[in-house]
Design a protein around this motif. Structure first.
Motif, PDB file in Angstrom:
ATOM      1  N   GLY A 163       0.793  -1.218   0.000  1.00  0.00           N
ATOM      2  CA  GLY A 163       0.000   0.000   0.000  1.00  0.00           C
ATOM      3  C   GLY A 163       0.828   1.272   0.000  1.00  0.00           C
ATOM      4  N   GLU A 164       0.507   2.162   0.942  1.00  0.00           N
ATOM      5  CA  GLU A 164       1.186   3.457   1.032  1.00  0.00           C
ATOM      6  C   GLU A 164       2.671   3.304   1.369  1.00  0.00           C
ATOM      7  N   GLU A 165       3.024   2.271   2.117  1.00  0.00           N
ATOM      8  CA  GLU A 165       4.428   2.048   2.440  1.00  0.00           C
ATOM      9  C   GLU A 165       5.249   1.766   1.178  1.00  0.00           C
ATOM     10  N   LEU A 166       4.635   1.053   0.259  1.00  0.00           N
ATOM     11  CA  LEU A 166       5.320   0.742  -0.998  1.00  0.00           C
ATOM     12  C   LEU A 166       5.531   2.017  -1.817  1.00  0.00           C
ATOM     13  N   ARG A 167       4.526   2.872  -1.878  1.00  0.00           N
ATOM     14  CA  ARG A 167       4.655   4.132  -2.621  1.00  0.00           C
ATOM     15  C   ARG A 167       5.660   5.069  -1.949  1.00  0.00           C
ATOM     16  N   LYS A 168       5.632   5.085  -0.624  1.00  0.00           N
ATOM     17  CA  LYS A 168       6.568   5.934   0.119  1.00  0.00           C
ATOM     18  C   LYS A 168       8.010   5.485  -0.113  1.00  0.00           C
ATOM     19  N   LEU A 169       8.209   4.178  -0.172  1.00  0.00           N
ATOM     20  CA  LEU A 169       9.543   3.629  -0.417  1.00  0.00           C
ATOM     21  C   LEU A 169      10.061   4.059  -1.787  1.00  0.00           C
ATOM     22  N   GLU A 170       9.182   4.117  -2.756  1.00  0.00           N
ATOM     23  CA  GLU A 170       9.573   4.555  -4.090  1.00  0.00           C
ATOM     24  C   GLU A 170       9.983   6.030  -4.100  1.00  0.00           C
ATOM     25  N   LYS A 171       9.201   6.867  -3.439  1.00  0.00           N
ATOM     26  CA  LYS A 171       9.457   8.304  -3.471  1.00  0.00           C
ATOM     27  C   LYS A 171      10.672   8.693  -2.640  1.00  0.00           C
ATOM     28  N   GLU A 172      10.831   8.094  -1.477  1.00  0.00           N
ATOM     29  CA  GLU A 172      11.876   8.531  -0.554  1.00  0.00           C
ATOM     30  C   GLU A 172      13.192   7.778  -0.716  1.00  0.00           C
ATOM     31  N   LYS A 173      13.146   6.521  -1.119  1.00  0.00           N
ATOM     32  CA  LYS A 173      14.368   5.711  -1.231  1.00  0.00           C
ATOM     33  C   LYS A 173      14.674   5.286  -2.660  1.00  0.00           C
ATOM     34  N   GLY A 174      13.749   5.498  -3.563  1.00  0.00           N
ATOM     35  CA  GLY A 174      13.988   5.102  -4.954  1.00  0.00           C
ATOM     36  C   GLY A 174      13.975   3.596  -5.157  1.00  0.00           C
ATOM     37  N   VAL A 175      13.235   2.880  -4.307  1.00  0.00           N
ATOM     38  CA  VAL A 175      13.146   1.420  -4.391  1.00  0.00           C
ATOM     39  C   VAL A 175      11.768   1.049  -4.943  1.00  0.00           C
ATOM     40  N   VAL A 176      11.765   0.427  -6.113  1.00  0.00           N
ATOM     41  CA  VAL A 176      10.523   0.041  -6.779  1.00  0.00           C
ATOM     42  C   VAL A 176      10.414  -1.481  -6.768  1.00  0.00           C
ATOM     43  N   MET A 177       9.270  -1.999  -6.321  1.00  0.00           N
ATOM     44  CA  MET A 177       9.017  -3.449  -6.301  1.00  0.00           C
ATOM     45  C   MET A 177       7.695  -3.728  -7.006  1.00  0.00           C
ATOM     46  N   ARG A 178       7.728  -4.695  -7.898  1.00  0.00           N
ATOM     47  CA  ARG A 178       6.521  -5.080  -8.623  1.00  0.00           C
ATOM     48  C   ARG A 178       6.527  -6.586  -8.887  1.00  0.00           C
ATOM     49  N   PHE A 179       5.338  -7.178  -8.817  1.00  0.00           N
ATOM     50  CA  PHE A 179       5.169  -8.536  -9.322  1.00  0.00           C
ATOM     51  C   PHE A 179       5.029  -8.438 -10.844  1.00  0.00           C
ATOM     52  N   VAL A 180       5.762  -9.271 -11.550  1.00  0.00           N
ATOM     53  CA  VAL A 180       5.822  -9.171 -13.009  1.00  0.00           C
ATOM     54  C   VAL A 180       5.061 -10.338 -13.627  1.00  0.00           C
TER      55      VAL A 180
END
Length: 405
Positions: A163-180
């Motif tokens: 959820g929001e933790e995943l989006r926050k991680l992308e914005k603040e740490k530049g870490v993107v995680m996705r199921f492909v």
């Protein structure tokens, strides 16, 4: 003889000039000419001659002095080597800059191409305009299948933020995680609708323009890197299976040590045998390309988890139509880099075992970035055991936020 001639003239002409007088007249004229020339020729002043001679002498004295000064400051071999080294550094810097610009251009072209391909497909209603690629440190693609819903949930409940933790991680740490995942052979069917519903709930999928199938893993990997490059401008792109435990903070710290390098291929390197027997797992139909029977593959990263830098992911995207795909996706990836100037990084923290192995290493001060069982090519019974592995070998829920990338 002269008398005879003179007498003839006297007889014929009466009053001619004798030869002696002619000779005397010529000699007198010559002497008079010499006298006149000597009188009219400018004779240099003795003072001027002295000054001119003095000036030439002074000039000769200055030349040796200049040569002596040059001899007093010889060019040492060390100075020449320093200059050559500095020139080499400048050339290398320019080469890296040009390489970076070329890759940025290639990435931009890939993004444009991907955008054009998407525009040809049926787009969702109210879809926004194409945006510039989002900056990121690393993009982690978790390769999954339609039948792996429980595996995905076990990851969401352990090491992957939601959820929001995943989006926050992308914005603040530049870490993107996705199921492909791609789509089924019948787009819009039951399997695709199930993924659509799961995506609506979690919003953590990267959907590929690819038909799912076990024997299509090499193609799926290729499409994943090409798609990820077109969407994110990241330093690293990672592929991981959905039955592997990952410590994102430790993984990020490991990658950060190689951030300044342009062509990095990182994983647990291996060189297994080329299996020629039909019907066995990991059979290689093109075994004949690897030489005599019993030969091994070239060095390549094991398929459970590996990371590649931006330049290599861009290379895959640009050349995706001509890169050959073998039966095994980890072999395919290794073959794409075998002829390139690529640094292979063999990092064993990316392939620790499950407890107690990863637990012992963490206690010894060598925490693992990823853990799985070699015997199962992943965590054996990962749905049931992922939480156990996370409890014993996890870095802690807040570790990724405190890691320095």
């Amino acid at each position: 003889m002269g008398g005879v001639i003179g007498s003839k003239h006297q007889k014929g002409g009466g009053g001619g000039v004798s030869v002696r007088w002619v000779s005397l007249f010529c000699i007198s004229s010559f002497c008079l000419g010499v006298f006149i020339v000597n009188r009219l020729w400018d004779v240099p002043d003795p003072m001027e001659l002295d000054e001119d001679a003095s000036a030439r002498h002074h000039h000769r004295e200055l030349l040796p002095a200049a040569n002596c000064e040059k001899k007093e400051t010889p060019i040492h071999a060390g100075d020449i080597l320093d200059q050559v080294s500095q020139t080499h550094d400048v050339i290398m810097t320019l080469d890296r800059t040009i390489s970076s610009l070329e890759m940025q251009l290639a990435a931009a072209r890939a993004a444009k191409s991907h955008n054009q391909e998407e525009s040809l497909m049926v787009s969702k209603p109210n879809a926004g305009p194409f945006k510039e690629r989002q900056k990121a440190f690393f993009v982690m693609g978790i390769i999954t299948a339609f039948s792996s819903r429980k595996r995905r949930d076990s990851i969401r409940e352990t090491w992957m933020p939601r959820g929001e933790e995943l989006r926050k991680l992308e914005k603040e740490k530049g870490v993107v995680m996705r199921f492909v995942i791609g789509h089924s052979a019948t787009p819009g069917g039951v399997l695709d609708r199930a993924i659509d519903a799961e995506e609506k709930q979690h919003n953590d999928f990267l959907r590929l323009d690819h038909v799912e199938g076990y024997h299509e893993l090499s193609t799926k990997t290729q499409v994943y890197f090409s798609t990820a490059v077109s969407l994110w401008d990241a330093d690293f792109y990672i592929k991981v299976d959905d039955d592997v435990h990952v410590n994102p903070g430790m993984l990020g710290s490991t990658l950060a040590r190689h951030r300044s390098k342009s062509r990095i291929y990182m994983g647990c390197m291996k060189s297994g045998p080329v299996l020629t027997q039909t019907g066995v797992k990991y059979h290689e139909p093109e075994y004949w390309k690897f030489g005599e029977e019993g030969n091994k593959y070239f060095r390549h990263a094991t398929g459970q988890l590996y990371a590649i830098s931006k330049d290599l992911a861009t290379y895959i995207s640009v050349n995706r139509h001509i890169l050959h795909r073998y039966a095994n996706e980890d072999v395919s990836l290794g073959s794409w880099f075998i002829g390139l100037d690529v640094e292979h990084v063999d990092d064993r923290t990316l392939c620790c075992g499950t407890p107690p192995d990863c637990e012992w290493k963490a206690q010894a001060g060598n925490p693992c970035a990823a853990s799985f069982d070699w015997s199962c090519s992943g965590i054996c019974k990962s749905v049931e055991r992922m939480d156990e592995v996370h409890q014993h070998c996890g870095e802690g829920d807040g570790a990724v936020w405190h890691s320095n990338f």
